[in-house]
Design a protein around this motif. Structure first.
Motif, short mmCIF file in Angstrom:
data_model
loop_
_atom_site.label_atom_id
_atom_site.label_comp_id
_atom_site.label_asym_id
_atom_site.label_seq_id
_atom_site.Cartn_x
_atom_site.Cartn_y
_atom_site.Cartn_z
N ARG A 70 0.63 -1.17 -0.11
CA ARG A 70 -0.14 0.59 0.13
C ARG A 70 0.96 1.27 0.14
N TYR A 74 0.68 4.50 -3.17
CA TYR A 74 0.76 5.28 -2.64
C TYR A 74 2.50 6.17 -3.18
N ASP A 77 1.81 6.87 -6.33
CA ASP A 77 0.64 7.41 -7.55
C ASP A 77 0.93 9.19 -7.19
#
Length: 91
Positions: A70, A74, A77
């Motif tokens: 995750r 992140y 992105d």
């Protein structure tokens, strides 16, 4: 089974994603037998040739990898101008 994380693919040998008693391949003592979940096939190349096996992990290690995935997602992105100001990867 870890109810919060879906590993998507069932253990092909058992056709289920239920935990079994075995060894965690990730961060635990390799001699400790505990409840583990199949996380996928592993193939490693070495001087003696390829070695393949089914890999298993305990809930704690699956949760840690999930958190790392995750965090990596992140970071990917983030806008490019923010990425340039931050070191990438995990310590």
């Amino acid at each position: 089974m870890n109810e919060r994380i879906n590993l998507l693919l069932p253990d092909p040998g058992r056709r289920t994603q239920k935990r079994i008693e075995g060894r965690c391949w990730l961060g635990c003592d390799p001699e400790e037998m505990q409840a583990v979940t199949w996380i996928g096939p592993v193939t490693v190349r070495g001087v003696a040739g390829d070695a393949s096996a089914a890999a298993y992990a305990c809930d704690d290690c699956i949760n840690r990898i999930y958190g790392m995935a995750r965090a990596d997602q992140y970071e990917r992105d983030l806008p490019a101008h923010l990425l340039a100001a931050r070191p990438r990867g995990h310590p």
